[in-house]
Design a protein around this motif. Structure first.
Motif, PDB file in Angstrom:
ATOM      1  N   ILE A1227       0.645  -1.047   0.013  1.00 24.74           N
ATOM      2  CA  ILE A1227      -0.005  -0.012   0.124  1.00 24.74           C
ATOM      3  C   ILE A1227       1.049   1.193  -0.012  1.00 24.74           C
ATOM      4  O   ILE A1227       0.421   2.269  -0.647  1.00 24.74           O
ATOM      5  CB  ILE A1227      -0.981  -0.023   1.116  1.00 24.74           C
ATOM      6  N   ARG A1230       1.951   1.961  -3.469  1.00 23.91           N
ATOM      7  CA  ARG A1230       0.887   2.628  -4.100  1.00 23.91           C
ATOM      8  C   ARG A1230       0.480   3.921  -4.029  1.00 23.91           C
ATOM      9  O   ARG A1230       0.080   4.736  -4.899  1.00 23.91           O
ATOM     10  CB  ARG A1230      -0.435   1.881  -3.978  1.00 23.91           C
ATOM     11  N   ARG A1231       0.955   4.349  -2.670  1.00 28.13           N
ATOM     12  CA  ARG A1231       0.744   5.845  -2.658  1.00 28.13           C
ATOM     13  C   ARG A1231       1.446   6.754  -3.395  1.00 28.13           C
ATOM     14  O   ARG A1231       1.404   7.926  -3.490  1.00 28.13           O
ATOM     15  CB  ARG A1231       0.757   5.967  -0.984  1.00 28.13           C
ATOM     16  N   GLU A1242      -1.065  -7.015  -6.755  1.00 26.70           N
ATOM     17  CA  GLU A1242      -2.470  -7.151  -7.013  1.00 26.70           C
ATOM     18  C   GLU A1242      -2.917  -8.520  -6.891  1.00 26.70           C
ATOM     19  O   GLU A1242      -4.075  -8.782  -6.282  1.00 26.70           O
ATOM     20  CB  GLU A1242      -2.881  -6.462  -8.446  1.00 26.70           C
ATOM     21  N   ASN A1245      -3.178  -9.782  -3.322  1.00 29.53           N
ATOM     22  CA  ASN A1245      -3.845  -8.344  -2.343  1.00 29.53           C
ATOM     23  C   ASN A1245      -4.855  -9.301  -1.404  1.00 29.53           C
ATOM     24  O   ASN A1245      -4.817  -8.943  -0.150  1.00 29.53           O
ATOM     25  CB  ASN A1245      -4.542  -7.466  -3.096  1.00 29.53           C
ATOM     26  N   LYS A1274      -5.907   0.076   3.465  1.00 24.10           N
ATOM     27  CA  LYS A1274      -6.528  -0.178   2.253  1.00 24.10           C
ATOM     28  C   LYS A1274      -7.732   0.637   1.931  1.00 24.10           C
ATOM     29  O   LYS A1274      -7.859   1.351   1.035  1.00 24.10           O
ATOM     30  CB  LYS A1274      -6.915  -1.578   2.499  1.00 24.10           C
ATOM     31  N   MET A1275      -8.550   1.235   3.185  1.00 23.73           N
ATOM     32  CA  MET A1275      -9.468   2.226   3.050  1.00 23.73           C
ATOM     33  C   MET A1275      -9.054   3.362   2.613  1.00 23.73           C
ATOM     34  O   MET A1275      -9.665   4.350   1.952  1.00 23.73           O
ATOM     35  CB  MET A1275     -10.465   2.414   4.238  1.00 23.73           C
ATOM     36  N   SER A1276      -7.957   3.840   3.257  1.00 26.35           N
ATOM     37  CA  SER A1276      -7.320   5.102   3.136  1.00 26.35           C
ATOM     38  C   SER A1276      -6.865   5.251   1.607  1.00 26.35           C
ATOM     39  O   SER A1276      -6.849   6.191   1.151  1.00 26.35           O
ATOM     40  CB  SER A1276      -6.053   5.510   3.905  1.00 26.35           C
ATOM     41  N   LEU A1277      -6.290   4.204   1.081  1.00 28.96           N
ATOM     42  CA  LEU A1277      -5.719   4.182  -0.415  1.00 28.96           C
ATOM     43  C   LEU A1277      -7.016   4.174  -1.125  1.00 28.96           C
ATOM     44  O   LEU A1277      -6.901   5.065  -2.226  1.00 28.96           O
ATOM     45  CB  LEU A1277      -5.136   2.841  -0.442  1.00 28.96           C
ATOM     46  N   SER A1278      -7.939   3.826  -0.898  1.00 28.13           N
ATOM     47  CA  SER A1278      -9.475   4.043  -1.765  1.00 28.13           C
ATOM     48  C   SER A1278     -10.087   5.184  -1.371  1.00 28.13           C
ATOM     49  O   SER A1278     -11.393   5.402  -1.641  1.00 28.13           O
ATOM     50  CB  SER A1278     -10.329   2.611  -1.231  1.00 28.13           C
ATOM     51  N   VAL A1279      -9.460   6.127  -0.588  1.00 27.20           N
ATOM     52  CA  VAL A1279     -10.245   7.378  -0.314  1.00 27.20           C
ATOM     53  C   VAL A1279     -11.400   7.203   0.563  1.00 27.20           C
ATOM     54  O   VAL A1279     -12.238   8.178   0.472  1.00 27.20           O
ATOM     55  CB  VAL A1279     -10.289   8.292  -1.580  1.00 27.20           C
ATOM     56  N   GLU A1280     -11.361   6.405   1.369  1.00 29.39           N
ATOM     57  CA  GLU A1280     -12.581   6.131   2.270  1.00 29.39           C
ATOM     58  C   GLU A1280     -12.136   6.721   3.600  1.00 29.39           C
ATOM     59  O   GLU A1280     -11.897   5.977   4.559  1.00 29.39           O
ATOM     60  CB  GLU A1280     -13.271   4.580   2.191  1.00 29.39           C
TER      61      GLU A1280
END
Length: 1313
Positions: A1227, A1230-1231, A1242, A1245, A1274-1280
C-alpha cells in the motif's frame, strides 16, 4: 629540682591535705618525726610541690600532673629497683621509649627554628632541666602506674601530646603499640632560612643532644652524676638534687602512698639538714659497654652510640662514622616503640618470619575499595592481580580477605595447580566451603536467618533442590532434619551437565550473596585454570538479573600467560556482559620497601641495614620472594652471620656485592636444594610430583615401601630447612610454588613421566594389598594414584592385563567425575581409558569398549568438545549391537542428534536421518518410499491422524497405558529423534514422520515421556495451512500434550515441548506476554537440566517476542549483544548465531543506531535468503520497495530444503508477519505517485489480507491491531477517509490494550500521515 629553700618562718605547705600527702610516704618508710622535719626544711618549695603533686596523683586527687624530666627518671629508677634490681620491666621500657620519642619529636620541630643560635645555645635549649613530663595516674590494676601524656619544654614553651589507640597498653604483652606524638604548642622562634651547611650542623647538634637525653633516660640518670670533687670535670657546674636522695632513702612505692599518717602534723617538721651535691657531666666520648651493662637493650645502646658519635672541632660538631640523622633516629625510636617484640631486645640468631605486606598500600586500597563497592551497590565485579612469581600476589589478597572477613563478608579461597585435572572440582569445592562458612558464621547464628535462607532456596529451586545438594553437599547443614531426604536423592543427577551446573550455581548465588552478606571469591594462579572452571565463575558474575553480590579476585603470573590463553577470553566475556573488572600489576618493591623487608627479616633497625638492603635490591630487582631467598642463601653461605657479642647480624658488604646471582629465583632455590642430603632431595622430588601439597596418607603409604622408607623423616628435615610446611591437617605443603618448581626441576625432564608412573604403580601395588571397598575407590586417594599412573599411559604400560585394569580404573574415575560435575577431569580420564584399549577392543572387550566410548562422547559433549564427541559417538553407533543393547544405541543417536543441532552440519544430519529410519525399520515400522513421497500423500497421512483425535476423547488419551521401557519406548524415542532431525534437513518429511509417530501412540494406546512432544508437534502441523478449523484442532491437541506433560511429571521433556508449542503454536492463540513468561520458565528449566540447545532456542523466541511487543528496545539490544557473545564460543549453534544477528540488526535500525538492516549486503547469502526483521524494519522506516523485494525473495527461496529455515507453510507466525508487512509496504508503494506496482501485488492482495484476518480470528489479542491497520490503510488508499479514520482508531486502541508499545506509536504516525 631547683628552687628557694623553705625556712622555719615560712610554711612550705598550702593546705592540710598537702601535709598529709607529704607525710604518708614518710610514715610508710618508718621515718621519725625529726627526720620528717629535717627533710621538709631542707627542700625548696618547688621540690615540695613536685613531691606533693606526685602523691596527690597517686591518691587520685588530680587527673594529671607535671614533673621535671630529672625527677621522672629518678622515679622510674626507684620503680625499677623495687623489682629486685632485675632491670627495666616491659612497661617501664615502654614509658621510657615514649618519653625519648616525644623529646625527639620536639627536637625535630625545633630543628627548623634555631638558625640564629650557636651549637652551645642549642645544647642549653636541649638540657635535661628544660623538659617536663606530663603524667596521669592509671589505677586500673592493684598497683598504680603512671601513664605518660606528653612532654613540655620550659624555654621556649612547647608541648607535644602522645597519641594512643589503646591507652595503657603494655607493648610487650600485646605485641605492638599504635603510638605517635603530635606537637600541640609550637616554638616562637622565627624560622630564618638556613644554609645547607647550617642545617647539617644543627642536625648534628640536635643528634648529640638527643643522644645525651636518651642515654640519661635509659641509664636511670646514674651516669650523669659525678662527685663535686672529681678532678676530671672541675669546670662543670654544680646542681643540687636533694629530691633524688630523699626518694632513694625512702624507696617510695605507689602502694606506700596509701598508708595512714599516724597522727603526724606540720608542727613536727622543723629541722633542716643539708644534702650532698651532684654534678652533671657531658662526656666527650661514649663508652658503648656502659649502657648495656645496666640492662638496657642493645638497640638503644647502639642508637645512643650512633647519636653521640660526633667529634667537636672548634666548637662545631662533625660526623664521625655514623650515618645517623635526627630523622633516622626518630624513625628508629618509633619502630622500637611500636614493634618492641621484634626490635627492642636485639636480633634473633634465626631469620624472622615476615608476614607484613610491603609497598602495596595503593594496590591494597584499590582491592579493598572494590569489595566495599560490591558490598554497597550489590553488583558483582572482578579484580585481577597480576605479576611475576614471588611478587606478593597471594599475600596482598590475603590481607584484603582478612579485612573482608572482619567486615562480616564471606571469603572463599582456592588455588589452581599446574597440570591438574581437578580445576572444576576445585571451583565447586569453593562454593561448597561457602555453605559451611554460612552455617557457622554470624550471618545465621546471630540473626537466626537459617530458616529464611532455606525458604528462599526452596522457592528458587523447588523440586530440583536435591540437585543443588548433590553439587554442594554442605547445603544440607542448613537443615539437618532433611539430611535423610537428601540422601535418598543422591545420585539422581538426571541430565545435569556443564550448562545446568552453571545455572544451579548462579541461582544459588542469587539467593546467598546480598549486600548484607557479600562474598569474596579468590582463585590463585589463574594461569593454570581452564575454560570450564572459569565458565562457572563467569556465569555467576554475568547473571543478567544482577542478583549476585560477589567480588571475584583472580591472581596470575602475567609472564606465563600466552596470547591464546583462556584467561584473555575470560576477560573478554566479562566485557561482553558488562561486568566491571579492574586489574593491577605488582612489580618489584622500591629500595625503601626492600629496606623494611630486610630490617624485619633480621630484626635490626632500618638505619643499620641500609648498605645491605641496597645491594639486595640491586641483585633481586625488588622481588619479595627473591629478596628473602637471597638473604637465606647468604646466611647459608655464612656471608651474613649472627654475632652473639653484638647481639646483631654482621656482614661483609663487599663480599655480598661480589656474590654471583642469576635473575631467576629457581637457580637460588636449586642451589640450596643441591646442598641438601640425598634423602631430602629424593623427598622433595617425590613431594613435587603431587603438586603444591601432598596428602599425609600418600606419605604414609610410600613410607611403608622399601624404596621410600625414610620419606617421612626426610620430609621433616625439609620442614626444618624452611622449604616445606605442615598445614592444619598434617599434610606437607611447599612454602611457595617456586620451591615446588625447583624441586620438580631436579627430576630429569626426559624421565619425568616415568618417575610419576613408577610412584603411581608403587602406590597402586600398596593400594591393592589393602581391603579396598567402594568408598576407597571413590576417594581422593584413588584419584591421586591414578593421576600419577596416567603420566606414563599408554607408552610405559605394556602388560595387557595391567592395561585392562588401568583402563577400567580410568573409566570408573571418569564416571565419578561426571557424577561430580567435573567434566574436564571426566574427559581426560575417559581419553586415557580409550587409549589403553587394544586395537581389536571391539572383539576382545566389547562391553568395556562400549562403556568407555559412550562415556567419552558424553564427557566431550559436556566440555563443548564437539568434534571429539562426534568421533566417539560414531564409534559407538558403528559397533553397538542393536539386538543386545538397543537402548544404548538410541542413546547414542540421541546424543548425535543434539550434536547436530549444535553444529548445524547438513551432511551429518542426513546420515543420522537414514540411520534412524533403519532403526525404526528393524523395530517393525514400515514407511512409504521416501524419494517419491508427494505432498498429497503426506496430506492424506495427516488427515488420517487427525481423524483419530476426532474418534478418541481427551479422557481416553489422558489415561493411556504409561510405559517407561520396552519396545514401545524404543519406537517412540526413535520417532522423537527422527522428527527432530528431519525438522532441520527435510521439513516436508517431518510432517509425515510426526503423523506416523502420533498414529503409533494412539493405536497402541500407550503413553510415554515422548507423547507430549508427539502431540505438540502434530498441533504445529495442523496450523501450517492457516485453515481456521484445523488451527482450532491443533490448539486442542497442543493443550492436551501440555496437560499430559504436567500431570505425568515428564519434566525432562518440558524444554523441547515448550519450545515447539510456545514457539510455533501457542503464539498463534495466546497473548504474547503469556508466551514470554512460558519461555522464561523454560529457559530456567533448560539450564537447570543442562539442555543448552533448547535454552538458547527459548532465549531466541523470548527476545523475538519482545521485539514484536516493543518492550524497551534499548535494553533488548543489550540482551541481543550478550546472547550473540555467548553464541560465539566454540560449540555454539550456527543456526542461532544467524537468527540472533538477524533480529539484532532490526532492533538497531528501529532505535536509530544503524540502518544496515535496510541494506542489500546484510544476510544476502544462501544461508539466509530472507530476513523477517529486515522486512519489518524496512516497512516501518518507509523502505517499502525493499520490504516488498524481501517478501518476494521469501516466496522464491523458502520452499527450498534449507537447513536454516522452515518452508513458509511450516512457519505460520513468520507467515502472518510477512503478509502483514508485505501488505503495508504494498500500500505504501501504491501511495507513491511515480510508482506503478506490478501485477504480483494485485494478485496477492486478497491473500495477505485473508492470512492476517484468520490470525486475528484465532487470537484477537495478538493480531487484531494488525488486521485493523491493514484495513485502515486499504480504506485510506481507496479514499474512504471516514471509515479509514475509525479503523485507525481501532488499530491504535487494540495495540494499546495488547501493550504493543512501539506498534501503538507507529500506528499513530500512520494516522497522522
Amino acid at each position: 629540682m631547683n628552687g628557694k629553700k623553705s625556712t622555719s618562718d615560712e610554711c612550705p605547705f598550702n593546705s592540710g591535705d598537702d601535709v598529709v600527702n607529704f607525710c604518708q610516704p614518710i610514715a610508710a618508710a618508718g621515718a621519725t618525726a625529726p627526720d620528717v622535719c629535717r627533710l621538709a626544711t631542707s627542700l625548696s618549695r618547688q621540690d615540695i610541690e613536685d613531691f606533693v603533686n606526685l602523691a596527690r596523683a597517686q591518691n587520685g586527687a588530680v587527673n594529671e600532673t607535671d614533673i621535671d624530666l630529672r625527677s621522672w627518671v629518678e622515679l622510674e629508677a626507684l620503680k625499677t629497683a623495687q623489682k629486685d634490681g632485675a632491670g627495666s620491666d616491659g612497661a617501664g621500657l615502654s614509658r621510657k621509649l615514649i618519653v625519648a620519642f616525644a623529646i625527639g619529636k620536639l627536637l625535630q620541630h625545633l630543628k627548623s627554628s634555631v638558625s640564629s643560635y650557636s651549637q652551645d645555645e642549642i645544647l642549653r635549649l636541649c638540657s635535661i632541666d628544660n623538659f617536663t613530663v606530663k603524667m596521669v595516674a592509671n589505677c586500673a590494676d592493684d598497683e598504680a602506674e603512671w601513664e605518660v601524656l606528653g612532654i613540655d619544654t620550659i624555654s621556649p614553651h612547647m608541648s607535644i601530646q602522645v597519641k594512643r589507640k589503646s591507652p595503657a597498653a603494655d607493648a610487650f604483652e600485646d605485641g605492638e603499640n599504635c603510638i605517635d606524638a603530635v606537637v600541640t604548642r609550637h616554638s616562637p622562634f622565627c624560622c630564618a632560612k638556613q644554609t645547607a651547611q647550617g642545617e647539617r650542623e644543627n642536625d648534628f647538634s640536635l643528634c648529640f643532644a638527643l643522644g645525651l637525653l636518651v642515654k640519661f633516660i635509659f641509664s636511670d640518670g646514674s651516669t650523669l652524676y659525678e662527685s663535686s670533687n672529681s678532678p676530671e670535670n672541675p669546670q662543670e657546674t654544680q646542681h643540687q638534687s636533694p629530691m633524688y636522695d630523699f626518694l632513694r632513702a625512702l624507696s617510695i612505692s605507689p602502694s606506700a602512698m596509701n598508708t595512714s599518717t599516724n597522727g603526724m602534723n606540720s608542727a613536727e617538721f622543723a629541722a633542716e639538714s643539708s644534702r650532698p651535691t651532684k654534678s652533671i657531666c657531658m662526656p666527650s666520648q661514649y663508652n658503648e659497654e656502659y649502657v648495656p651493662s645496666l640492662g638496657v637493650p642493645s638497640p638503644i645502646s647502639r642508637l645512643v652510640k650512633d647519636l653521640l658519635s660526633f667529634q667537636r672541632v672548634n666548637d662545631i660538631f662533625q660526623k664521625d662514622v655514623s650515618p645517623i640523622t635526627l630523622d633516622l633516629a626518630l624513625d628508629d625510636l618509633h619502630i622500637l616503640l611500636t614493634r618492641p617484640n621484634q626490635f627492642l631486645f636485639g636480633s634473633s640468631p634465626q631469620l624472622q618470619a615476615v608476614t607484613t605486606i610491603y609497598g602495596r598500600s595503593s594496590e591494597s586500597s584499590s582491592l579493598l575499595g572494590a569489595f566495599r563497592r560490591v558490598a554497597s551497590n550489590g553488583r558483582s565485579e572482578a579484580f585481577f592481580v597480576k605479576g611475576c612469581s614471588g611478587s606478593g600476589k597471594t599475600r596482598l589478597i590475603q590481607g584484603v580477605a582478612n579485612a573482608a572477613t572482619a567486615a562480616r563478608g564471606l571469603v572463599i579461597q582456592k588455588k589452581f595447580e599446574e597440570n591438574s585435572t581437578n580445576q572444576l572440582s576445585l571451583v565447586l569445592s569453593a562454593f561448597n566451603d561457602l555453605c559451611e562458612q554460612l552455617t557457622e558464621s554470624y550471618c545465621l547464628a546471630e540473626r537466626g536467618d537459617a530458616s529464611i535462607l532455606w525458604h528462599k532456596l526452596v522457592m528458587e529451586f523447588g523440586s530440583s533442590l536435591h540437585m543443588l545438594a548433590n553439587i554442594l553437599p554442605n547445603i544440607i547443614r542448613l537443615t539437618p532434619s532433611l539430611a535423610d531426604a537428601f540422601s535418598l536423592a543422591q545420585g539422581t543427577n538426571g541430565d545435569v551437565n556443564f550448562f545446568s551446573l552453571c545455572d544451579i550455581i548462579k541461582r544459588f548465588m542469587r539467593v546467598l550473596s546480598t549486600t548484607s552478606i557479600p562474598v569474596l571469591m579468590v582463585l590463585d594462579d589463574l594461569q593454570w585454570s581452564d575454560s570450564v572452571s572459569l565458565g562457572v565463575v563467569h556465569t555467576v558474575l554475568s547473571d543478567m538479573k544482577g542478583a549476585s553480590c560477589m567480588l571475584f579476585v583472580g591472581s596470575y603470573r602475567d609472564d606465563e600467560v600466552p596470547a591464546h590463553h583462556i584467561l584473555h577470553g575470560f576477560r573478554g566475556w566479562l566485557s561482553a556482559f558488562n561486568v566491571p573488572f579492574s586489574a593491577i600489576h605488582l612489580g618489584g618493591l622500591s629500595q625503601e620497601d626492600v629496606l623494611s623487608l630486610v630490617s624485619d627479616s633480621l630484626g635490626m633497625l632500618p638505619s643499620w641495614c641500609q648498605s645491605l638492603s641496597a645491594v639486595v635490591h640491586r641483585k633481586t630487582q625488588g622481588n619479595p620472594l627473591f629478596v628473602q631467598t637471597f638473604i637465606r642463601s647468604i646466611v647459608d653461605k655464612r656471608i651474613l652471620t649472627y654475632s652473639p657479642r653484638e647481639r646483631s647480624w654482621v656482614w661483609d658488604i663487599d663480599e655480598i656485592h661480589d656474590e654471583c646471582v642469576t635473575p631467576n629465583v629457581l637457580d637460588l632455590l636449586g642451589a640450596k636444594m643441591a646442598a641438601c642430603s640425598s634423602g631430602v632431595k629424593i623427598a622433595l622430588k617425590v613431594a613435587s610430583c603431587f603438586g603444591i601439597r601432598v596428602d599425609k596418607a600418600i606419605v604414609n603409604m610410600l613410607s611403608g615401601t622399601s624404596q621410600y622408607c625414610s620419606l617421612l623423616a626426610d620430609l621433616n628435615k625439609a620442614v626444618d630447612d624452611g622449604m616445606i610446611d605442615l598445614d592444619a591437617g598434617a599434610n606437607y605443603k611447599f612454602v611457595h610454588d617456586k620451591v615446588r618448581e625447583a624441586a620438580l626441576d631436579m627430576i630429569d625432564p626426559d624421565g619425568r613421566n616415568k618417575f610419576h608412573f613408577d610412584i603411581g604403580m608403587l602406590l597402586y601395588s600398596s593400594f591393592k594389598k589393602r581391603s579396598v571397598g567402594a568408598e576407597d575407590r571413590s576417594g581422593i586417594l584413588f584419584y591421586t594414584i591414578l593421576d600419577q599412573i596416567n603420566r606414563g599411559v599408554p607408552a610405559l604400560l605394556q602388560d595387557e592385563e595391567q592395561r585392562a585394569s588401568i583402563a577400567k580404573m580410568n573409566h570408573d574415575v571418569a564416571t565419578q567425575m561426571m557424577q561430580a560435575y567435573n567434566y574436564t577431569a571426566a574427559f581426560q580420564f575417559a581419553e586415557r581409558a580409550a587409549s589403553l584399549l587394544p586395537e581389536d577392543c571391539w572383539s576382545q572387550n566389547y562391553d568395556m569398549s562400549i562403556k568407555v566410548y559412550y562415556l567419552l562422547s558424553k564427557a566431550a559433549y559436556s566440555n563443548k568438545k564437539i568434534e571429539s564427541a562426534m568421533r566417539a559417538v560414531y564409534k559407538v553407533i558403528e559397533h553397538v549391537n542393536w539386538t543386545n543393547t538397543p537402548q544404548l544405541k538410541l542413546d547414542a543417536y540421541r546424543l548425535k542428534h543434539d550434536l547436530i543441532w549444535i553444529s548445524g552440519v547438513p551432511g551429518e544430519a542426513n546420515a543420522l536421518l537414514e540411520t534412524t529410519i533403519d532403526v525404526l525399520a528393524s523395530l517393525g515400522e514400515r514407511f512409504r518410499p521416501l524419494d517419491n513421497l508427494c505432498e498429497s500423500t503426506i496430506a492424506d497421512e495427516i488427515r488420517r491422524t487427525s481423524e483419530l483425535f476426532e474418534i478418541e476423547s481427551d479422557d481416553a488419551l489422558l489415561h493411556a497405558n504409561r510405559i517407561d521401557s520396552g519396545d514401545h519406548m524404543l519406537v517412540m524415542e526413535a520417532y522423537y529423534i527422527l522428527s527432530g532431525i528431519s525438522f532441520l534437513v527435510k521439513p516436508k518429511l517431518c510432517c509425515y514422520f510426526i503423523s506416523l509417530w502420533v498414529t503409533y501412540t494412539i493405536r497402541n494406546k500407550v503413553m510415554s515421556k515422548y507423547t507430549p512432544a508427539a502431540y505438540v508437534c502434530f498441533a504445529f502441523i495442523l496450523c501450517k495451512d492457516m485453515i481456521y478449523n484445523d488451527m482450532k484442532l491443533g490448539q486442542r491437541i497442543g493443550k492436551l500434550g501440555l496437560k499430559i506433560l504436567h500431570e505425568e511429571l515428564y519434566e525432562s521433556m518440558l524444554p523441547p515441548v515448550y519450545c515447539m508449542y510456545y514457539g510455533y503454536v501457542g503464539c498463534l492463540f495466546e497473548p504474547f506476554q503469556a508466551v514470554i513468561d512460558m519461555h522464561k520458565q523454560a529457559i530456567d528449566i533448560s539450564l537447570n537440566r543442562g539442555d543448552c540447545t533448547h535454552a538458547a532456542l527459548h532465549k531466541l523466541f523470548l527476545m523475538v517476542r519482545n521485539v514484536h511487543v516493543g518492550t524497551n528496545l534499548m535494553q533488548l539490544k543489550g540482551k541481543f549483544e550478550r546472547a550473540m557473545n555467548m553464541q560465539e564460543h566454540p560449540g555454539s549453534s550456527t543456526l542461532l548465531q544467524v537468527a540472533l544477528r538477524e533480529h539484532y540488526e532490526g532492533v538497531c535500525a528501529l532505535i536509530g543506531e544503524s540502518t544496515s538492516a535496510c541494506s542489500d549486503t546484510v544476510f544476502d547469502n544462501e544461508k539466509c535468503p530472507y530476513n523477517m526483521s529486515k522486512m519489518m524494519t524496512c516497512c516501518y522506516l518507509g523502505y517499502h520497495e525493499r520490504a516488498v523485494h524481501i517478501a518476494k525473495r521469501w516466496e522464491i527461496h523458502s520452499d527450498s530444503l534449507s537447513p536454516y529455515h522452515l518452508p513458509k507453510t511450516m512457519n505460520q507466525f513468520r507467515r502472518i508477519l510477512s503478509c502483514f508487512y508485505y501488505g503495508l509496504s504494498y500500500i505504501g508503494m501504491r501511495r507513491k505517485k511515480d510508482t506503478k506496482p506490478k501485477q504480483h501485488g494485485e494478485s496477492n492482495n486478497a491473500h495477505w489480507l485473508n492470512v492476517v484476518k484468520t490470525a486475528a480470528r484465532c487470537s484477537k489479542y495478538n493480531f487484531e491491531n494488525k488486521r485493523a491497520l491493514l484495513m485502515a490503510e486499504k480504506m485510506s488508499l481507496s479514499v474512504e477517509n471516514a471509515r479509514a479514520e475509525k479503523m485507525y482508531d481501532t488499530a491504535i486502541k487494540a495495540s494499546k490494550s495488547s501493550h504493543f508499545i512501539h506498534e501503538e506509536v507507529r500506528y499513530i504516525i500512520f494516522l497522522m500521515s
